[in-house]
Design a protein around this motif. Structure first.
Motif, PDB file in Angstrom:
ATOM      1  N   ARG A  42       0.820   0.395   9.896  1.00 24.94           N
ATOM      2  CA  ARG A  42      -0.526   0.572   9.327  1.00 24.94           C
ATOM      3  C   ARG A  42      -0.662   1.903   8.595  1.00 24.94           C
ATOM      4  O   ARG A  42      -1.587   2.094   7.820  1.00 24.94           O
ATOM      5  N   LYS A  43       0.270   2.810   8.838  1.00 26.92           N
ATOM      6  CA  LYS A  43       0.233   4.112   8.175  1.00 26.92           C
ATOM      7  C   LYS A  43       1.076   4.140   6.897  1.00 26.92           C
ATOM      8  O   LYS A  43       1.157   5.175   6.254  1.00 26.92           O
ATOM      9  N   VAL A  81       6.517   7.218   9.761  1.00 27.14           N
ATOM     10  CA  VAL A  81       5.223   6.834  10.352  1.00 27.14           C
ATOM     11  C   VAL A  81       5.380   6.424  11.817  1.00 27.14           C
ATOM     12  O   VAL A  81       4.472   5.831  12.398  1.00 27.14           O
ATOM     13  N   GLU A 126       2.104   3.657   3.042  1.00 27.53           N
ATOM     14  CA  GLU A 126       1.326   3.827   1.824  1.00 27.53           C
ATOM     15  C   GLU A 126       1.394   2.581   0.966  1.00 27.53           C
ATOM     16  O   GLU A 126       2.406   1.892   0.919  1.00 27.53           O
ATOM     17  N   ASP A 161       4.558   2.806  13.024  1.00 32.13           N
ATOM     18  CA  ASP A 161       3.211   2.258  12.847  1.00 32.13           C
ATOM     19  C   ASP A 161       3.043   1.836  11.391  1.00 32.13           C
ATOM     20  O   ASP A 161       2.707   2.648  10.532  1.00 32.13           O
TER      21      ASP A 161
END
Length: 125
Positions: A74-75, A69, A77, A72
């Motif tokens: 926030r990406k 990711v 899972e 990041d």
């Protein structure tokens, strides 16, 4: 009468090839992570990736999660962990550099368990 005896090593020209000094291996990614629950204490740690290290207790796993990711979080899972519905807003912050690019991310989750559920080992320190 004094005699001076001088021992001298023969002068032999030497040509030492100076090996270039290797640059220290610096991590391509150096991050400071923190978790601040509204009702609780601030927790902070350091994470280095490529190679994995720092003070983070799950550095290898955290780096392995951040690689696909591009740093990041926030990406990431959802891990599917079960959490209570406790309301304790918790801010997760990640600052530093990822592959030599400046990063500054933060996200607020409903409680510390939800932080770990959505970020896996990254904020599990």
């Amino acid at each position: 009468m004094f005699t001076c005896l001088a021992l001298a090593a023969p002068l032999v020209p030497t040509t030492a090839a100076a090996a270039p000094l290797a640059a220290p291996l610096l991590p391509a990614s150096g991050l400071v992570l923190s978790v601040q629950p509204e009702m609780g204490t601030l927790s902070t740690t350091q994470l280095s990736c490529e190679p994995a290290g720092g003070l983070h207790k799950h550095a290898k796993e955290a780096c392995a999660q951040l690689m696909p990711v591009e740093g990041d979080f926030r990406k990431l899972e959802d891990t599917g962990a079960m959490c209570t519905m406790e309301l304790n807003p918790t801010k997760a912050t990640l600052r530093g550099k990822w592959r030599n690019k400046k990063v500054d991310f933060q996200q607020v989750y409903s409680n510390p368990c939800v932080v770990r559920a959505f970020t896996g080992k990254v904020f599990d320190f």
